[in-house]
Design a protein around this motif. Structure first.
Motif, PDB file in Angstrom:
ATOM      1  N   TYR A 120       0.661  -1.116   0.058  1.00 13.02           N
ATOM      2  CA  TYR A 120       0.044   0.041  -0.024  1.00 13.02           C
ATOM      3  C   TYR A 120       0.638   1.190   0.044  1.00 13.02           C
ATOM      4  O   TYR A 120       0.629   2.255  -0.735  1.00 13.02           O
ATOM      5  CB  TYR A 120      -0.928   0.070   1.042  1.00 13.02           C
ATOM      6  N   ALA A 121       2.075   1.105   0.651  1.00 12.58           N
ATOM      7  CA  ALA A 121       2.695   2.354   0.819  1.00 12.58           C
ATOM      8  C   ALA A 121       3.337   2.710  -0.393  1.00 12.58           C
ATOM      9  O   ALA A 121       3.654   3.788  -0.844  1.00 12.58           O
ATOM     10  CB  ALA A 121       3.652   2.255   2.152  1.00 12.58           C
ATOM     11  N   ASN A 122       3.908   1.731  -1.039  1.00 13.74           N
ATOM     12  CA  ASN A 122       4.490   1.846  -2.177  1.00 13.74           C
ATOM     13  C   ASN A 122       3.481   2.316  -3.369  1.00 13.74           C
ATOM     14  O   ASN A 122       3.976   3.271  -4.428  1.00 13.74           O
ATOM     15  CB  ASN A 122       5.367   0.677  -2.995  1.00 13.74           C
ATOM     16  N   HIS A 123       2.307   1.913  -3.352  1.00 16.31           N
ATOM     17  CA  HIS A 123       1.468   2.489  -4.183  1.00 16.31           C
ATOM     18  C   HIS A 123       1.156   3.805  -3.963  1.00 16.31           C
ATOM     19  O   HIS A 123       0.995   4.502  -4.900  1.00 16.31           O
ATOM     20  CB  HIS A 123       0.156   1.607  -4.202  1.00 16.31           C
ATOM     21  N   PHE A 124       1.017   4.457  -2.777  1.00 19.81           N
ATOM     22  CA  PHE A 124       0.777   5.596  -2.498  1.00 19.81           C
ATOM     23  C   PHE A 124       1.648   6.409  -2.821  1.00 19.81           C
ATOM     24  O   PHE A 124       1.577   7.380  -3.582  1.00 19.81           O
ATOM     25  CB  PHE A 124       0.704   5.803  -0.951  1.00 19.81           C
ATOM     26  N   ASN A 125       3.059   6.011  -2.715  1.00 12.45           N
ATOM     27  CA  ASN A 125       4.239   6.956  -3.120  1.00 12.45           C
ATOM     28  C   ASN A 125       4.218   7.202  -4.633  1.00 12.45           C
ATOM     29  O   ASN A 125       4.257   8.312  -5.065  1.00 12.45           O
ATOM     30  CB  ASN A 125       5.502   6.196  -2.824  1.00 12.45           C
ATOM     31  N   ALA A 126       3.840   6.012  -5.262  1.00  6.85           N
ATOM     32  CA  ALA A 126       3.794   6.171  -7.101  1.00  6.85           C
ATOM     33  C   ALA A 126       2.794   7.135  -7.281  1.00  6.85           C
ATOM     34  O   ALA A 126       3.040   7.825  -8.221  1.00  6.85           O
ATOM     35  CB  ALA A 126       3.685   4.581  -7.324  1.00  6.85           C
ATOM     36  N   LEU A 127       1.398   7.016  -6.725  1.00  6.21           N
ATOM     37  CA  LEU A 127       0.330   7.645  -7.044  1.00  6.21           C
ATOM     38  C   LEU A 127       0.851   9.039  -6.977  1.00  6.21           C
ATOM     39  O   LEU A 127       0.136   9.851  -7.723  1.00  6.21           O
ATOM     40  CB  LEU A 127      -0.816   7.127  -6.217  1.00  6.21           C
ATOM     41  N   TYR A 128       1.205   9.376  -5.775  1.00  2.00           N
ATOM     42  CA  TYR A 128       1.223  10.958  -5.304  1.00  2.00           C
ATOM     43  C   TYR A 128       2.691  11.323  -6.084  1.00  2.00           C
ATOM     44  O   TYR A 128       2.847  12.587  -5.638  1.00  2.00           O
ATOM     45  CB  TYR A 128       0.993  11.303  -4.023  1.00  2.00           C
ATOM     46  N   GLY A 129       3.696  10.544  -6.720  1.00  2.90           N
ATOM     47  CA  GLY A 129       4.598  11.396  -7.116  1.00  2.90           C
ATOM     48  C   GLY A 129       5.907  11.738  -6.200  1.00  2.90           C
ATOM     49  O   GLY A 129       6.466  12.643  -6.703  1.00  2.90           O
ATOM     50  N   GLY A 130       5.919  11.259  -5.066  1.00  2.00           N
ATOM     51  CA  GLY A 130       6.970  11.201  -4.456  1.00  2.00           C
ATOM     52  C   GLY A 130       7.044  10.281  -3.527  1.00  2.00           C
ATOM     53  O   GLY A 130       6.372   9.651  -2.969  1.00  2.00           O
ATOM     54  N   ARG A 131       8.569  10.022  -2.974  1.00  2.00           N
ATOM     55  CA  ARG A 131       8.808   9.004  -1.984  1.00  2.00           C
ATOM     56  C   ARG A 131       8.765   9.484  -0.589  1.00  2.00           C
ATOM     57  O   ARG A 131       9.674   9.935  -0.231  1.00  2.00           O
ATOM     58  CB  ARG A 131      10.206   8.321  -2.361  1.00  2.00           C
ATOM     59  N   TYR A 132       7.698   9.444  -0.077  1.00  2.17           N
ATOM     60  CA  TYR A 132       7.530   9.970   1.102  1.00  2.17           C
ATOM     61  C   TYR A 132       7.804   8.958   2.397  1.00  2.17           C
ATOM     62  O   TYR A 132       7.580   9.428   3.840  1.00  2.17           O
ATOM     63  CB  TYR A 132       6.211  10.749   1.261  1.00  2.17           C
ATOM     64  N   THR A 133       7.959   7.718   2.199  1.00  2.00           N
ATOM     65  CA  THR A 133       8.235   6.701   3.377  1.00  2.00           C
ATOM     66  C   THR A 133       9.478   6.049   2.774  1.00  2.00           C
ATOM     67  O   THR A 133       9.468   5.756   1.435  1.00  2.00           O
ATOM     68  CB  THR A 133       7.122   6.043   3.764  1.00  2.00           C
ATOM     69  N   PHE A 134      10.397   5.573   3.398  1.00  5.69           N
ATOM     70  CA  PHE A 134      11.667   4.848   3.127  1.00  5.69           C
ATOM     71  C   PHE A 134      11.177   3.435   3.228  1.00  5.69           C
ATOM     72  O   PHE A 134      11.279   2.734   4.407  1.00  5.69           O
ATOM     73  CB  PHE A 134      12.750   5.092   3.830  1.00  5.69           C
ATOM     74  N   ASN A 135      10.772   2.808   2.202  1.00  9.11           N
ATOM     75  CA  ASN A 135      10.161   1.294   2.347  1.00  9.11           C
ATOM     76  C   ASN A 135      11.205   0.251   1.741  1.00  9.11           C
ATOM     77  O   ASN A 135      10.841  -0.594   0.724  1.00  9.11           O
ATOM     78  CB  ASN A 135       8.924   1.200   1.631  1.00  9.11           C
ATOM     79  N   SER A 136      12.450   0.391   2.159  1.00  8.96           N
ATOM     80  CA  SER A 136      13.488  -0.478   1.688  1.00  8.96           C
ATOM     81  C   SER A 136      14.533  -0.731   2.620  1.00  8.96           C
ATOM     82  O   SER A 136      14.586  -0.002   3.745  1.00  8.96           O
ATOM     83  CB  SER A 136      14.140   0.090   0.286  1.00  8.96           C
ATOM     84  N   VAL A 137      15.557  -1.359   2.194  1.00  6.69           N
ATOM     85  CA  VAL A 137      16.761  -1.588   2.846  1.00  6.69           C
ATOM     86  C   VAL A 137      17.704  -0.505   2.614  1.00  6.69           C
ATOM     87  O   VAL A 137      17.758  -0.124   1.494  1.00  6.69           O
ATOM     88  CB  VAL A 137      17.400  -2.906   2.776  1.00  6.69           C
ATOM     89  N   TRP A 138      18.784  -0.338   3.343  1.00 10.41           N
ATOM     90  CA  TRP A 138      20.135   0.564   3.127  1.00 10.41           C
ATOM     91  C   TRP A 138      21.199  -0.165   3.269  1.00 10.41           C
ATOM     92  O   TRP A 138      21.925  -0.131   4.247  1.00 10.41           O
ATOM     93  CB  TRP A 138      19.887   1.627   4.081  1.00 10.41           C
TER      94      TRP A 138
END
Length: 317
Positions: free
Chosen positions: A30-48
């Motif tokens: 859901y978070a990745n869909h939300f970020n893609a929908l609104y054109g910005g990566r507003y949460t860090f949903n990955s590893v570093w």
């Protein structure tokens, strides 16, 4: 309770255990869909992870952790004592004074903590809050050391000497924590070098200076908005704020910061945000003007409030 198996009826527990990873997967989807929908990566949903870093980047993280982050967790004396406790646990384990269940729990937590550090290694150079997840390991080390000590010698465990030492240990860590909090909130410290390194003091001093000269004005900016006729629902662009929303929250206004649009150049970013309703551009640092492309959006000057320049974007088309 001396059972031979932890779960006597494994099938009974499968569904409850599966619910946790399923919910996590659904949330990230859901978070990745939300970020893609609104054109910005507003949460860090990955590893570093460490394996995506160069040797130089790894060294920078190690230096930052050694000079700053590690001292935000515990004092070096406390960390040294925790290491000694870990050796004590090994001794008690060899002496069979600690139940195997506890040792398995400790081994799992150590292994999980190492994986966590490797998967998010890049964050440990200056993001001290990433260490919060590791604090449970320190707690378990203290607990198991005391469990082993009690089984090894009840007399020593109950002695006034041990209780006094633990009390002094607690007071010392409270004072150390108090000093860290005072630095974070920049309450006046008498002789701060007694408690912290010059690197720490300088780092916190810079952050407070940055807040006072670049950020603080946003707190009272809504008053000036009323004076110049900017409405509460007018969307703004606040640059060069690199955070997700610090300046937006402080001025209680919807809009965008410089965060989340790394694949675009300056003109593309602002044009994209204008297309989504941005009406005003806020520039809180003069370094922004070094990029000549910003001139396209700074013709209609509205006013300035302390260090913040305001431009109308509605006439740029």
């Amino acid at each position: 309770k001396n059972q031979t198996k932890l779960f006597l009826k494994p099938s009974k527990y499968i569904l409850p255990l599966l619910i946790v990873p399923v919910l996590l997967i659904l949330w990230y989807a859901y978070a990745n869909h939300f970020n893609a929908l609104y054109g910005g990566r507003y949460t860090f949903n990955s590893v570093w992870p460490i394996w995506k870093m160069s040797a130089a980047e790894i060294q920078i993280v190690c230096d930052g952790f050694k000079t700053f982050v590690v001292q935000q967790i515990f004092s070096l004396y406390t960390l040294l004592l925790l290491v000694m406790m870990l050796f004590g646990i090994i001794f008690f384990a060899i002496s069979k004074k600690i139940a195997k269940t506890y040792l398995v729990a400790l081994a799992i937590l150590i292994f999980g903590s190492l994986l966590y550090v490797l998967f998010w290694f890049n964050a440990f150079g200056n993001h001290d809050y990433y260490v919060i997840d590791l604090l449970q390991l320190f707690l378990l080390i203290c607990l198991l050391f005391l469990v082993g000590l009690k089984a090894y010698s009840k007399k020593l465990f109950k002695s006034i000497i041990l209780k006094s030492a633990f009390f002094l240990f607690l007071v010392y860590n409270i004072l150390y924590c108090q000093n860290n909090m005072r630095m974070r909130y920049w309450i006046y410290l008498n002789k701060p070098e007694r408690y912290a390194s010059q690197f720490e003091i300088g780092g916190w001093a810079y952050m407070h200076y940055y807040y006072a000269t670049k950020i603080k004005a946003f707190e009272s900016l809504p008053y000036y908005f009323n004076v110049i006729g900017i409405k509460p629902d007018d969307k703004v662009i606040s640059i060069p704020d690199p955070s997700i929303n610090i300046s937006l929250v402080l001025m209680n206004h919807k809009g965008w910061t410089a965060f989340g649009f790394d694949t675009m150049n300056q003109i593309e970013k602002i044009e994209n945000q204008i297309n989504h309703g941005a009406k005003y551009l806020l520039v809180s640092d003069s370094s922004v003007y070094k990029d000549a492309s910003i001139e396209h959006f700074t013709h209609d000057y509205v006013g300035s409030y302390e260090n913040i320049d305001i431009f109308n974007l509605q006439k740029t088309r």
